[in-house]
Design an enzyme around this catalytic site. Structure first.
Site, mmCIF file in Angstrom:
data_model
loop_
_atom_site.group_PDB
_atom_site.id
_atom_site.type_symbol
_atom_site.label_atom_id
_atom_site.label_comp_id
_atom_site.label_asym_id
_atom_site.label_seq_id
_atom_site.Cartn_x
_atom_site.Cartn_y
_atom_site.Cartn_z
ATOM 1 N N GLN A 1 -4.981 -1.709 9.876
ATOM 2 C CA GLN A 1 -4.178 -2.661 9.042
ATOM 3 C C GLN A 1 -5.094 -3.952 9.864
ATOM 4 O O GLN A 1 -5.039 -4.480 10.857
ATOM 5 C CB GLN A 1 -3.219 -3.174 8.687
ATOM 6 N N ASP B 1 -10.406 2.653 4.606
ATOM 7 C CA ASP B 1 -11.776 1.272 4.233
ATOM 8 C C ASP B 1 -13.040 2.062 3.550
ATOM 9 O O ASP B 1 -13.437 0.206 3.446
ATOM 10 C CB ASP B 1 -10.737 0.727 4.780
ATOM 11 N N LYS C 1 1.193 -1.068 -0.184
ATOM 12 C CA LYS C 1 -0.160 -0.102 0.054
ATOM 13 C C LYS C 1 0.216 1.588 0.162
ATOM 14 O O LYS C 1 0.467 2.327 -1.053
ATOM 15 C CB LYS C 1 -0.586 -0.441 1.040
#
Ligand code: NAP
Length: 293
Positions: free
Chosen positions: A97, A120, A53
């Site tokens: 995460q 997200d 990422k």
């Protein structure tokens, strides 16, 4: 032979478009977009994902402001870090995460992220916006699937779609996005009886069950479009929830693993970050409208 829905190629094209949007808006914004990936503990797969990422951010011109906390960090410390990132004016997107170390509950931590920085799309408010059809950051994996289907010219309106898996991360938002695009959607899960009877109805089959090669030729209607979200390492090789060798000959189109949905998830994370940056600085997002599910 099935058409390949090539996520790697589309993700690279999206990165190029995002890089152009960032280059054009940077002077007006006075700063580049920023993404903070917050990692807690040392899950080895997460290490690879976070590095990927951050590399993708660098390619597009997004600054990385991530933090890595030790596995034994108390929830209060993780919360304090999230609040710092919420207040950090360089940060447009925050991603916690997953998975978290045992003992840390996801819910309150995800809920503490500023919904407008929710890269997200997993905040309760943003899931609510999805249900209501209001704009907001969307869950990256299903949004990536939608972009891949649209770019591949897959007919969605009126199509019989089946989603296998009902997680908050993938299955449920996937079903909502397909429904919003006017598919007729069935959501299957581990308690679904006679799974093959259900999946055989699908003109469009999205599989996110987390079970290696769960879906074989007997589950797939000839001519269906098959999207495989699963990712597993079996005997040192990556595979998905779909038995690719068995299904590819009967499908009209199919995503490979790797190189299908995975790169699209990262691309949509970048899209959410750049769109949030545009909103904070009053920059137009019309250029990216086709990517907003
Ligand atoms: P998850 O939270 O474990 O959810 C799996 C879902 O599949 C559950 O709803 C479960 O049903 C259902 N399921 C399990 N076994 C089944 C079976 N035999 N038949 C029908 N349904 C079944 O997993 P997830 O987070 O959604 O992820 C799914 C897969 O996608 C995993 O392999 C994950 O690694 C992968 N993934 C990939 C990406 C990417 O970027 N490529 C992103 C996210 C996830 P119940 O609800 O009844 O338990």
């Amino acid at each position: 032979m099935a058409t390949l829905l090539d996520g790697r190629r589309l993700a690279a094209e999206i990165e190029r478009r995002l890089a152009a949007v960032v280059a054009e808006g940077r002077a007006a914004a006075g700063r580049p977009p920023g993404l903070a990936v917050l990692r807690v503990g040392d899950d080895p797969a997460s290490g690879v994902y976070v590095a990927n990422k951050e590399k993708a951010c660098a390619r597009v011109g997004i600054g990385s402001h991530g933090a890595h906390l030790p596995a034994e960090s108390p929830a209060e410390e993780v919360l304090a870090m999230i609040r710092r990132l919420n207040a950090d004016p360089r940060v447009d997107g925050i991603l916690l995460q997953l998975p978290l170390p045992a003992g840390l509950a996801e819910g309150p931590l995800l809920g503490a992220i500023d919904p407008d920085k929710d890269a997200d799309g997993l905040h309760t408010l943003n899931l609510g916006r999805l249900i209501k059809g209001e704009p907001g950051p969307r869950s990256c994996t299903p949004a990536g699937v939608m972009a891949l289907l649209r770019q591949g010219g897959v007919p969605i309106r009126g199509a019989r779609a089946v989603v296998v898996g009902r997680s908050i991360l993938v299955g449920k938002p996937m079903a909502l996005m397909l429904q919003a695009a006017d598919a007729t959607v069935t959501l299957a899960h581990s308690r679904t009886r006679h799974l093959a009877e259900v999946t055989l109805e699908a003109e469009l089959l999205v599989v996110a069950a987390g079970r290696p090669r769960l879906i074989g030729a007997a589950h797939v209607r000839p001519g269906a479009v098959v999207v495989d979200v699963g990712i597993h390492r079996l005997d040192g090789k990556l595979c998905g929830d779909v038995d690719y060798a068995a299904v590819e000959p009967i499908a009209a189109a199919i995503t490979p693993v790797p190189g299908g949905v995975g790169p699209m998830t990262v691309a949509m994370l970048l899209v959410n970050t750049v769109v949030a940056w545009c909103h904070r600085h009053g920059l137009a997002t019309a250029e990216l409208a086709d990517l907003l599910a």
